[in-house]
Design an enzyme around this catalytic site. Structure first.
Site, mmCIF file in Angstrom:
data_model
loop_
_atom_site.group_PDB
_atom_site.id
_atom_site.type_symbol
_atom_site.label_atom_id
_atom_site.label_comp_id
_atom_site.label_asym_id
_atom_site.label_seq_id
_atom_site.Cartn_x
_atom_site.Cartn_y
_atom_site.Cartn_z
ATOM 1 C CG HIS A 103 -0.116 -0.190 2.483
ATOM 2 N ND1 HIS A 103 0.384 -1.426 2.867
ATOM 3 C CD2 HIS A 103 0.337 0.677 3.403
ATOM 4 C CE1 HIS A 103 1.062 -1.286 3.978
ATOM 5 N NE2 HIS A 103 1.065 -0.042 4.324
ATOM 6 C CB CYS A 104 4.222 2.069 0.830
ATOM 7 S SG CYS A 104 3.714 1.829 2.502
ATOM 8 C CB ILE A 105 6.523 0.624 -3.125
ATOM 9 C CG1 ILE A 105 7.234 0.489 -1.770
ATOM 10 C CG2 ILE A 105 7.531 0.901 -4.230
ATOM 11 C CD1 ILE A 105 7.846 1.759 -1.227
#
Ligand code: SAJ
Length: 415
Positions: free
Chosen positions: A251-253
């Site tokens: 859910h970040c990169i």
């Protein structure tokens, strides 16, 4: 009170501050108040001890903010289906805070977002109350750097970047965070702090995109990309290894860089590296399925009708999170080609898929029944030796079986 808020609340509570964890989930609130944890890196004992001590409590009632000296916003910042930023969680949190904003209050936004969010969106909403930033209340941005499952770097020993809307705001935020974090890194303003976080994660997305393209090149050159990278990393300076894979999950990169490119588009600028990396990374599942098709063809089998086991569906090894996991794309593509797809993942008992949900296959039943086994996430828990003994065809997208003896009965294809 998610994977960022709970560890932060725990550090503040351990320092003796009176901490209230506010969450919209009544279930999360009840679990915390019962002295139990739902966060991988925080034990039940830790929560129970702090709740018993009275320094940590949870609630769904935002009115407690009327008595709060400081509030840290740690809410999700996903993408909409249109690939545009979804800052509705930030807006909801700020609206709830505004209703209880009072003199002397410090507000810190931790959620990863585009540069300008704090000053252009949060600040005006709070100043609608008539209170003045830097005088009546204080506002800063301080990016979260929580890496779930990382035993070495936790909230306390991970340096924290802090950027206030005014110098006084930065100082107030420093006064708060020094209770919870050993090293603070003040920067000029909020938008700088927002940009720091986006550089950190864009750096990863672009470098992963680079090595994914390197894998495509090496495939055409007949060169082992894993050997190339492992040899390049012997360079003791000026190099940092990244590894190709079946795609970019989490859910970040995959998401943070698109917040940056979206913002730049509003400023008439195209963030070319971000867009190129995103194109390459999101094309990897398709490339994996092409290699699967080629490998089955090599043993005179079609994808259509083949029994294929996807090993590991979490977005990275040894976690249970499947958000943006490339395994979901790979399973969908294989099913569309008529394959009979199963998956096995000890961390993911069942998987909801657009094409119909699946439950994890029990690998204790062995691997012999499949035409092909595809290693998509290289969890530590898998028995790779047994896999090579029993499977006839293995596609290893993570270099997980490198160095293991491959019996004559098994063919291993690498990314
Ligand atoms: N991946 C590759 N090749 C690599 C590294 C990662 O294909 O060389 C893939 C992973 O399989 C995964 C995705 O990229 O699908 C993201 O992996 P990640 O290692 O970046 O892990 P994340 O998504 O958990 O990123 C978090 C981030 N932490 C924060 O945002 C606070 C990131 O900044 C950290 O650097 C990263 O953890 C970390 O280092 O573990």
């Amino acid at each position: 009170m998610g994977y960022v808020g709970v560890p932060l609340a725990v550090e503040f509570a351990k320092a003796g501050l009176d901490v209230l964890g506010i969450d919209v989930s009544a279930e999360k609130v009840a679990t915390l108040n019962a002295g139990r944890s739902y966060i991988l890196d925080v034990s039940d004992e830790t929560i129970a001890g702090l709740v018993a001590l009275g320094t940590l409590r949870a609630t769904t009632d935002f009115s407690v903010l009327a008595d709060a000296d400081a509030v840290c916003i740690c809410v999700p910042t996903p993408l909409r289906k249109s690939q545009d930023p979804d800052i509705s969680f930030i807006v909801n949190a700020v609206d709830a805070i505004r209703a209880h904003l009072h003199r002397g209050m410090l507000i810190v936004l931790e959620s990863t977002t585009y540069p300008g969010t704090t000053e252009e969106l949060v600040l005006p909403k709070l100043e609608e109350t008539g209170l003045k930033v830097g005088v009546d209340f204080f506002l800063a941005f301080s990016p979260e750097r929580v890496d779930p499952g990382n035993r070495q770097f936790i909230t306390r020993n991970t340096p924290k970047v802090i950027g206030g809307v005014t110098q006084a705001c930065t100082e107030k935020a420093i006064a708060l965070y020094r209770h919870a974090v050993d090293r603070l890194v003040p920067v000029s303003n909020a938008r700088t702090a927002e940009m720091v976080k986006l550089l950190e994660n864009t750096f990863r997305a672009v470098n992963i995109g680079l090595v994914n393209e390197l894998a495509l090149m090496c495939n055409r050159l007949g060169v082992d990309v894993w050997e190339v990278i492992d040899s390049a990393k012997t360079k003791p300076f000026g190099f940092m290894p990244f590894y190709p894979g079946p795609g970019l999950g989490g859910h970040c990169i995959p998401i943070d860089p698109l917040y940056l490119s979206w913002k730049l588009k509003t400023l008439d600028y195209t963030a070319r590296f971000i867009e190129l990396a995103s194109t390459i990374n999101s094309s990897m599942p398709q490339y994996v399925v092409e290699k699967i098709t080629e490998a089955l063809n090599g043993v005179r089998k079609s994808v259509n009708g083949s029994k294929i086991l996807v090993l590991g569906v979490a977005y990275k090894r040894n976690v249970s999170d499947t958000r943006e996991s490339p395994a979901i794309d790979i399973i969908g593509l294989l099913r569309r080609k008529g394959a009979d797809v199963s998956y096995a993942d000890p961390h993911v008992p069942e998987l909801d898929l657009p094409s119909g949900s699946l439950v994890s296959y029990d690998v204790e039943q062995g691997f012999g029944a499949f035409d092909m086994v595809v290693i998509v996430t290289d969890h530590k828990a898998f028995n790779y030796k047994r896999l090579l003994r029993e499977a006839s065809l293995v596609f290893d997208t993570r270099n997980a079986v490198t160095g293991l003896q491959v019996p004559a009965s098994c063919t291993v294809v690498k990314l």
